[in-house]
Design a protein around this motif. Sequence first.
Motif, PDB file in Angstrom:
ATOM      1  N   ALA A  73     -49.636  30.778 -85.792  1.00 23.78           N
ATOM      2  CA  ALA A  73     -48.960  31.954 -85.531  1.00 23.78           C
ATOM      3  C   ALA A  73     -48.617  32.771 -86.696  1.00 23.78           C
ATOM      4  CB  ALA A  73     -47.251  31.690 -84.702  1.00 23.78           C
ATOM      5  N   ILE A  74     -48.278  32.197 -87.777  1.00 26.09           N
ATOM      6  CA  ILE A  74     -47.898  32.786 -89.076  1.00 26.09           C
ATOM      7  C   ILE A  74     -49.228  33.598 -89.479  1.00 26.09           C
ATOM      8  CG2 ILE A  74     -47.261  32.597 -91.493  1.00 26.09           C
ATOM      9  CD1 ILE A  74     -45.481  30.213 -90.416  1.00 26.09           C
ATOM     10  N   LEU A  75     -50.428  32.833 -89.524  1.00 23.42           N
ATOM     11  CA  LEU A  75     -51.503  33.235 -90.159  1.00 23.42           C
ATOM     12  C   LEU A  75     -52.195  34.617 -89.084  1.00 23.42           C
ATOM     13  CD1 LEU A  75     -53.505  30.346 -91.061  1.00 23.42           C
ATOM     14  CD2 LEU A  75     -52.538  31.869 -92.674  1.00 23.42           C
ATOM     15  N   ASN A  76     -52.150  34.135 -87.764  1.00 20.92           N
ATOM     16  CA  ASN A  76     -52.907  34.971 -87.048  1.00 20.92           C
ATOM     17  C   ASN A  76     -52.159  36.082 -85.943  1.00 20.92           C
ATOM     18  OD1 ASN A  76     -55.340  34.141 -87.900  1.00 20.92           O
ATOM     19  ND2 ASN A  76     -54.989  32.280 -86.689  1.00 20.92           N
ATOM     20  N   GLY A  77     -50.643  35.794 -86.347  1.00 23.00           N
ATOM     21  CA  GLY A  77     -49.775  36.590 -85.400  1.00 23.00           C
ATOM     22  C   GLY A  77     -49.649  35.814 -83.997  1.00 23.00           C
ATOM     23  N   HIS A  78     -48.642  36.452 -83.345  1.00 21.30           N
ATOM     24  CA  HIS A  78     -48.273  35.635 -82.016  1.00 21.30           C
ATOM     25  C   HIS A  78     -47.553  36.598 -81.003  1.00 21.30           C
ATOM     26  CE1 HIS A  78     -47.429  32.425 -79.230  1.00 21.30           C
ATOM     27  NE2 HIS A  78     -48.661  31.969 -79.598  1.00 21.30           N
ATOM     28  N   GLN A  79     -47.808  36.390 -79.748  1.00 14.80           N
ATOM     29  CA  GLN A  79     -47.054  37.227 -78.808  1.00 14.80           C
ATOM     30  C   GLN A  79     -46.697  36.498 -77.560  1.00 14.80           C
ATOM     31  OE1 GLN A  79     -48.617  40.958 -77.895  1.00 14.80           O
ATOM     32  NE2 GLN A  79     -46.680  41.758 -77.054  1.00 14.80           N
ATOM     33  N   GLY A  80     -45.511  36.554 -76.975  1.00 16.84           N
ATOM     34  CA  GLY A  80     -45.393  36.106 -75.613  1.00 16.84           C
ATOM     35  C   GLY A  80     -44.568  34.922 -75.467  1.00 16.84           C
ATOM     36  N   THR A  81     -44.458  34.031 -76.716  1.00 14.50           N
ATOM     37  CA  THR A  81     -43.679  32.930 -76.646  1.00 14.50           C
ATOM     38  C   THR A  81     -41.910  33.318 -76.428  1.00 14.50           C
ATOM     39  OG1 THR A  81     -45.223  31.487 -77.762  1.00 14.50           O
ATOM     40  CG2 THR A  81     -43.042  30.756 -77.451  1.00 14.50           C
ATOM     41  N   TRP A  82     -41.487  34.352 -77.160  1.00 10.35           N
ATOM     42  CA  TRP A  82     -40.214  34.524 -77.133  1.00 10.35           C
ATOM     43  C   TRP A  82     -40.060  35.830 -76.684  1.00 10.35           C
ATOM     44  CZ3 TRP A  82     -37.229  30.814 -79.287  1.00 10.35           C
ATOM     45  CH2 TRP A  82     -38.008  29.750 -79.823  1.00 10.35           C
ATOM     46  N   GLY A  83     -40.748  36.582 -76.122  1.00 10.76           N
ATOM     47  CA  GLY A  83     -40.536  37.953 -75.789  1.00 10.76           C
ATOM     48  C   GLY A  83     -41.923  38.724 -75.789  1.00 10.76           C
ATOM     49  N   VAL A  84     -41.557  40.129 -75.570  1.00 12.96           N
ATOM     50  CA  VAL A  84     -42.851  41.121 -75.868  1.00 12.96           C
ATOM     51  C   VAL A  84     -43.126  41.651 -77.251  1.00 12.96           C
ATOM     52  CG1 VAL A  84     -42.531  41.667 -73.404  1.00 12.96           C
ATOM     53  CG2 VAL A  84     -41.332  43.011 -75.305  1.00 12.96           C
ATOM     54  N   ILE A  85     -42.470  41.421 -78.343  1.00 16.75           N
ATOM     55  CA  ILE A  85     -42.490  41.823 -79.542  1.00 16.75           C
ATOM     56  C   ILE A  85     -43.413  40.786 -80.248  1.00 16.75           C
ATOM     57  CG2 ILE A  85     -41.423  42.539 -81.704  1.00 16.75           C
ATOM     58  CD1 ILE A  85     -38.849  43.030 -80.320  1.00 16.75           C
ATOM     59  N   PRO A  86     -44.350  41.288 -81.038  1.00 17.76           N
ATOM     60  CA  PRO A  86     -45.471  40.700 -81.420  1.00 17.76           C
ATOM     61  C   PRO A  86     -44.915  40.252 -82.799  1.00 17.76           C
ATOM     62  CG  PRO A  86     -46.297  42.763 -81.558  1.00 17.76           C
ATOM     63  CD  PRO A  86     -44.913  42.779 -80.757  1.00 17.76           C
ATOM     64  N   MET A  87     -45.415  39.046 -83.475  1.00 16.81           N
ATOM     65  CA  MET A  87     -45.235  38.589 -84.738  1.00 16.81           C
ATOM     66  C   MET A  87     -46.556  38.944 -85.304  1.00 16.81           C
ATOM     67  SD  MET A  87     -44.412  35.994 -87.393  1.00 16.81           S
ATOM     68  CE  MET A  87     -45.074  35.497 -88.540  1.00 16.81           C
ATOM     69  N   PRO A  88     -46.255  39.715 -86.613  1.00 15.22           N
ATOM     70  CA  PRO A  88     -47.394  40.165 -87.275  1.00 15.22           C
ATOM     71  C   PRO A  88     -48.179  38.919 -88.002  1.00 15.22           C
ATOM     72  CG  PRO A  88     -45.446  40.564 -88.565  1.00 15.22           C
ATOM     73  CD  PRO A  88     -45.105  39.868 -87.464  1.00 15.22           C
ATOM     74  N   ALA A  89     -49.740  38.993 -88.171  1.00 21.19           N
ATOM     75  CA  ALA A  89     -50.569  38.231 -88.747  1.00 21.19           C
ATOM     76  C   ALA A  89     -50.433  38.525 -90.303  1.00 21.19           C
ATOM     77  CB  ALA A  89     -51.995  38.496 -88.281  1.00 21.19           C
ATOM     78  N   TYR A  90     -50.330  37.233 -90.772  1.00 22.23           N
ATOM     79  CA  TYR A  90     -50.140  37.251 -92.422  1.00 22.23           C
ATOM     80  C   TYR A  90     -51.510  37.012 -93.134  1.00 22.23           C
ATOM     81  CZ  TYR A  90     -45.369  38.403 -92.806  1.00 22.23           C
ATOM     82  OH  TYR A  90     -44.152  39.206 -92.517  1.00 22.23           O
ATOM     83  N   ALA A  91     -52.491  36.548 -92.559  1.00 23.90           N
ATOM     84  CA  ALA A  91     -54.021  35.907 -92.950  1.00 23.90           C
ATOM     85  C   ALA A  91     -54.665  37.273 -93.373  1.00 23.90           C
ATOM     86  CB  ALA A  91     -54.744  35.290 -92.160  1.00 23.90           C
ATOM     87  N   PRO A  92     -54.820  38.311 -92.518  1.00 21.35           N
ATOM     88  CA  PRO A  92     -55.882  39.268 -92.716  1.00 21.35           C
ATOM     89  C   PRO A  92     -55.953  40.153 -94.153  1.00 21.35           C
ATOM     90  CG  PRO A  92     -55.133  39.532 -90.530  1.00 21.35           C
ATOM     91  CD  PRO A  92     -54.193  38.703 -91.180  1.00 21.35           C
ATOM     92  N   ASP A  93     -54.646  40.355 -94.514  1.00 20.58           N
ATOM     93  CA  ASP A  93     -54.844  41.111 -95.948  1.00 20.58           C
ATOM     94  C   ASP A  93     -54.431  40.051 -97.035  1.00 20.58           C
ATOM     95  OD1 ASP A  93     -55.118  43.651 -94.466  1.00 20.58           O
ATOM     96  OD2 ASP A  93     -52.970  43.431 -93.970  1.00 20.58           O
ATOM     97  N   GLY A  94     -54.572  38.774 -96.583  1.00 23.71           N
ATOM     98  CA  GLY A  94     -54.451  37.885 -97.772  1.00 23.71           C
ATOM     99  C   GLY A  94     -52.994  37.675 -98.152  1.00 23.71           C
ATOM    100  N   TYR A  95     -51.994  37.879 -97.409  1.00 25.64           N
ATOM    101  CA  TYR A  95     -50.582  37.859 -97.782  1.00 25.64           C
ATOM    102  C   TYR A  95     -50.309  36.274 -98.007  1.00 25.64           C
ATOM    103  CZ  TYR A  95     -49.730  42.671 -96.460  1.00 25.64           C
ATOM    104  OH  TYR A  95     -49.711  44.057 -96.562  1.00 25.64           O
TER     105      TYR A  95
END
Length: 115
Positions: A73-95
Amino acid sequence: MIGLRRIVIGGALAWGAVAVAWAASASDMQKLAESQGCFSCHAINHKKVGPAYTAVAQRYAHNPNAAAILQDAILNGHQGTWGVIPMPAYAPDGYLNPHQALDLAKWILSLKPKP
Ligand code: HEC
């Protein structure tokens, strides 16, 4: 008798060392989360844009794959477990690299709600 006492004292010292080591790494995780802006959407004990980290820990307490699920979830983002707002992905930009994401996941899972 003297021998037994030494063992007990040695055991207490060993536990002390373990506790100190974990406290240091927990504060490292807190700093990493701060530097990545996690706390603009999350708090340890209460819901913000995203769920409280203690709520995440409770939800996955009995899930044997919890660390891997949260790492993903932290690397690729996630949506739908806790509501409609998505968790942003932290992998793509190398964060965050996968190792850091797994450490953060384990830290979140170790958090206990305040009584
Ligand atoms: C822009 C707001 C935002 C930021 C920044 C953010 N999150 Fe989230 N996070 C969310 C939301 C919203 C959810 C709920 C997603 C869902 O419902 O699946 C979430 C969910 C989660 C979950 C639970 C995932 C699951 O599958 O249940 C974890 C763990 C998590 N975030 C950790 C982090 C960490 C660590 C950071 C920083 C590296 C971070 N978040 C930064 C908004 C954010």
